[in-house]
Write an enzyme that holds these catalytic residues in place. Sequence first.
Site, short mmCIF file in Angstrom:
data_model
loop_
_atom_site.label_atom_id
_atom_site.label_comp_id
_atom_site.label_asym_id
_atom_site.label_seq_id
_atom_site.Cartn_x
_atom_site.Cartn_y
_atom_site.Cartn_z
N ASP A 8 0.79 -1.25 0.00
CA ASP A 8 0.00 0.00 0.00
C ASP A 8 0.82 1.30 0.00
OD1 ASP A 8 -1.88 -1.98 0.24
OD2 ASP A 8 -2.87 -1.19 2.01
N ASP A 46 -4.49 -0.90 -1.90
CA ASP A 46 -5.79 -0.68 -1.26
C ASP A 46 -6.69 -0.08 -2.36
OD1 ASP A 46 -6.84 -1.12 1.35
OD2 ASP A 46 -6.93 1.05 1.72
N HIS A 48 -10.65 0.66 -2.96
CA HIS A 48 -12.01 0.61 -2.44
C HIS A 48 -13.06 1.20 -3.38
CE1 HIS A 48 -10.28 -0.52 1.35
NE2 HIS A 48 -9.78 0.67 1.63
N HIS A 65 -10.67 6.92 1.27
CA HIS A 65 -9.29 6.85 0.77
C HIS A 65 -9.18 5.73 -0.26
CE1 HIS A 65 -9.56 3.76 3.88
NE2 HIS A 65 -8.62 3.12 3.20
N LYS A 89 -6.85 -5.10 -2.98
CA LYS A 89 -7.57 -5.58 -1.80
C LYS A 89 -8.53 -4.52 -1.31
CE LYS A 89 -4.00 -4.13 1.40
NZ LYS A 89 -4.88 -3.15 2.05
N CYS A 134 -2.08 -2.58 7.56
CA CYS A 134 -1.95 -3.53 6.45
C CYS A 134 -0.63 -4.28 6.45
CB CYS A 134 -2.22 -2.80 5.14
SG CYS A 134 -3.96 -2.29 5.06
C1 VGL Z 1 -4.71 0.88 5.55
C2 VGL Z 1 -6.27 1.82 6.94
C3 VGL Z 1 -7.25 1.68 5.97
C4 VGL Z 1 -3.29 0.45 5.35
C5 VGL Z 1 -5.68 0.73 4.58
O1 VGL Z 1 -2.86 0.33 4.18
O2 VGL Z 1 -2.60 0.19 6.36
N1 VGL Z 1 -5.02 1.42 6.73
N2 VGL Z 1 -6.93 1.14 4.80
ZN ZN Z 2 -8.31 1.08 3.20
#
Ligand code: VGL
Ligand code: ZN
Length: 187
Positions: A8, A46, A48, A65, A89, A134
């Site tokens: 990420d 990440d 979404h 995000h 993901k 993550c």
């Molecule tokens: C993450 C919070 C929400 C991360 C992803 O990549 O650690 N943290 N989504």
């Molecule tokens: Zn996230």
Amino acid sequence: MNALIIVDVQYDFMPGGALAVAEGDKVADVILKIRDRFDHVVFTQDWHPADHCSFRQNGGIWPPHCIQNSDGASIDRKIFRDGDTYIRKGIHQDVDSYSGFWDNERKHKTGLDDHLKTSDVDTIYICGLATDYCVKFTALDGIDAGYRVFLIKDACRGVDVHEGDSSKAVDDMINKGVIVISSESIQ
Ligand code: VGL
Ligand code: ZN
């Protein structure tokens, strides 16, 4: 075979981004120095839907995000090259996915485990964002999936919603069998 798993490293997790991680922009230089040392490199992303359940307006705990196809969801262009492998993901509206292997309810597998097994990978080195979410859950699931897991600590940064979350996350990883190293030992 080994693989570097870059978790990420996306613009929304960097200063100025929607879910900024302090010094989130700093990991890229470290990653650039070491990435060519590994047999395989895999990015997680990440990714979404705009109405994702982890967002505050839907009862989650995060600001919106890494919305699919937004610039904030892009992987740092300093380290991502054409042809690199990436695993997305958090793509299902109704469940979040901190781990790169599974969603948080273990309903859906991402493609990560199959990709690594197909590539004969037995050892993974994890770095990226965020240490306390993550990165941590990817490392813990990596142990569960039978890999030898290393954490490259200086190539990670944490969110630290509560002070000390990241150092606690490192302890949790160590307790599960993750080996913590510095990028200096791979260069
Ligand atoms: C993450 C919070 C929400 C991360 C992803 O990549 O650690 N943290 N989504
Ligand atoms: Zn996230």
